[in-house]
Design an enzyme around this catalytic site. Sequence first.
Site, PDB file in Angstrom:
ATOM      1  CE  LYS A 271      -1.882  -5.830   7.538  1.00 39.93           C
ATOM      2  NZ  LYS A 271      -3.247  -5.387   7.839  1.00 39.93           N
ATOM      3  CD  GLN A 331      -7.133   2.957   1.525  1.00 39.97           C
ATOM      4  OE1 GLN A 331      -7.886   3.585   2.255  1.00 39.97           O
ATOM      5  NE2 GLN A 331      -7.217   1.642   1.397  1.00 39.97           N
ATOM      6  CG  ASP A 366      -1.700  -3.072   4.417  1.00 36.13           C
ATOM      7  OD1 ASP A 366      -2.197  -2.529   5.422  1.00 36.13           O
ATOM      8  OD2 ASP A 366      -2.349  -3.835   3.670  1.00 36.13           O
ATOM      9  CG  ASP A 401     -12.254   1.816   0.910  1.00 34.72           C
ATOM     10  OD1 ASP A 401     -13.000   0.846   1.126  1.00 34.72           O
ATOM     11  OD2 ASP A 401     -11.239   2.072   1.589  1.00 34.72           O
ATOM     12  CD  GLU A 430     -16.630   1.008   2.710  1.00 32.07           C
ATOM     13  OE1 GLU A 430     -16.507   0.049   3.482  1.00 32.07           O
ATOM     14  OE2 GLU A 430     -15.814   1.965   2.670  1.00 32.07           O
ATOM     15  CE1 TYR A 542      -6.215  -8.286   4.201  1.00 30.70           C
ATOM     16  CE2 TYR A 542      -7.925  -9.793   4.994  1.00 30.70           C
ATOM     17  CZ  TYR A 542      -7.334  -8.538   4.994  1.00 30.70           C
ATOM     18  OH  TYR A 542      -7.848  -7.532   5.772  1.00 30.70           O
TER      19      TYR A 542
END
EC number: 2.4.99.16
Length: 666
Positions: A271, A331, A366, A401, A430, A542
């Site tokens: 990204k 992830q 992504d 996360d 979270e 980003y």
Amino acid sequence: MNDATPTRAHLRRTEGGFGRIPVTGVTPVIESGAYPVKAVAHERLLIRANVFREGHDAVNASVILTSPQGTQRRIDMTQVEPLGLDIWEAYVRMAAEGEWTFRIEGWSDPWATWLHHTETKLPLGMDVDLLCMEGRELLHLAAEEADRNGVLPAAHLLRAAAESLTPSTPVEEILELIESRPIKRAMARFGPRECISPTKEYPILVERRRALYSSWYEFFPRSQGAWQDGTGRWHSGGFDSSHERLEAAAAMGFDVVYVPPIHPIGQAFKKGRNNSLDARPEDPGSPWAIGSDEGGHDAIHPDLGDLDAFGRFVAKARSLGLEVALDLALQASPDHPWVKEHPEWFTTRLDGTIAYAENPPKKYQDIYPLNFDNDPEGLYEEVLRIVRLWIERGVTIFRVDNPHTKPVEFWDWLIRQVRQTDPEVIFLAEAFTKPQMMAALGKVGFQQSYTYFTWRVTKWELTEYLTELSRDMAAYYRPNFFVNTPDINPFHLQSGNPAIFAIRAILAATLSPSWGVYSGFELFEHEANAPGREEYLDSEKYEYRPRDFQAEPNLGLLLGRLNSIRDRHPSLQQLRDIHFHHAPHDQVIVYSKHDGDDVVLVVCSLDPDHTVTSDVYLDMAALGLTPGQQIRVHDELTGETYSWGERNWIQLRPDRPAHIFHVTAG
């Protein structure tokens, strides 16, 4: 005795059934005792139950608290209003960390029954001989119990009282004797207890204080010391260039520094600025797209430094009294080593492609989510390995996360495994998601949780939400009130008005024992990515965002003041005891918190644009005071002191939107 006749053992409570003295509605209990109630050392915990019996004889109840070493302590309960509902309660505190249990014992109280009969009949001259005989018997039984406990003064007192209890003693003297404080105390401790009916044991997990009370500061190490060369190309900051930010966080009184994922970032579908799909080669990419040829969750992005640099970062934090919280984002980037080595850990579609993350209409090409069903044993063990690896490197807290996108039973397993070897480790969930999932994550062991505070802005929303958190959910759900996050630029902050930033910081720091700030908040960063979006323009997720933290205006002094106030007042370090007082103005919220002798009263405006005035009506009983009593309130923000009563008048301005009062008797 025939087979149908119940034995003495059969008369006792069977598991899950009523005992001789029924005890029901025990709280706090999590999922029938499958999970422990949350507490920290010395935290005050309220235990309640309904206790009753047939007929008119008196009942009583006690909490039996068992320490991790097996030592038991009895805390007698008190019946509370309305008496007709048979509600009994007691406050307990656990002195040490570990796995505790409690049970409630309901029991028949012959002394209380006798007292009631005596106080009713004796003035009328009814059954005097019998009452005296019964009273002497109960006092002698209590004296024998005092002897067994080695408390000889109490035994002597009780025997002397028994000798005085004769029909020839004037009624007034008998009543004065049995109602005297020494006799009441001695009988409460040593008086006979009959038909003792215990509940089953319920677990309490007592953790270290940081699990409940903490102040978090979040920043991106890559932005600290980031710089552009003459060609405009960015060069990343890292762990060694972040020491100054650690010092600043400590100076503001924060005790936890949280850093986003520090691992290598994938190049596939990387990204660019503002979440664009056409990243430039120099764009750093999202830290949450974890994994590349340089490694995965067990590696460090080379731009941030190496393991030695991370070690220096952790050591510097510890020298300042800070703990390091690391992001645990389960992830993977398409470039993660797991994708080639363990394709079974992902979801493969019918066309042979691996499913990427989606939240329609949003697509996150992504990021590949993990599939916990294909090889649970392998994936579970890999995550545990990673967590323990970072624990060995000095991490004591994990901000997890999106835990709600993984199975609850996985978190149950993982947290239990970590607790066995590293009970000091804390997990923060979270999870901005459905209430039942958020609750379940708390129940299975997450020590802290993100909350809906970001979206609770009106007086009634805050009142209802805090009442729920501090009452119904406190046994399993510890909130952490973040005022902002890299993902959330709340609408109420997008005006950039410094007053709303101050108001939200004051509310977060005083309503919840744990709160957090994402860097840039102190500089009033507020520009949105687009109208109607709760995302930051030029998001640090980003791109590099080095900041001039000395710029004005600056909220750093207030943040430091708030953390200092919290450290001085135990009442602000707990969740379970909060009371809302009445202010007629819809834009004025008033609440108190107390712990022992420490009482704090907060009066806060919710209007960042206008001066508001209002009467404030105090519930004196909630402050531990008597109606009509004068009090002194010392404003911890300004140093000013006032004399207050039950009704008071306040004026709050955008530049002074709140009082944080320390309350003492006038």
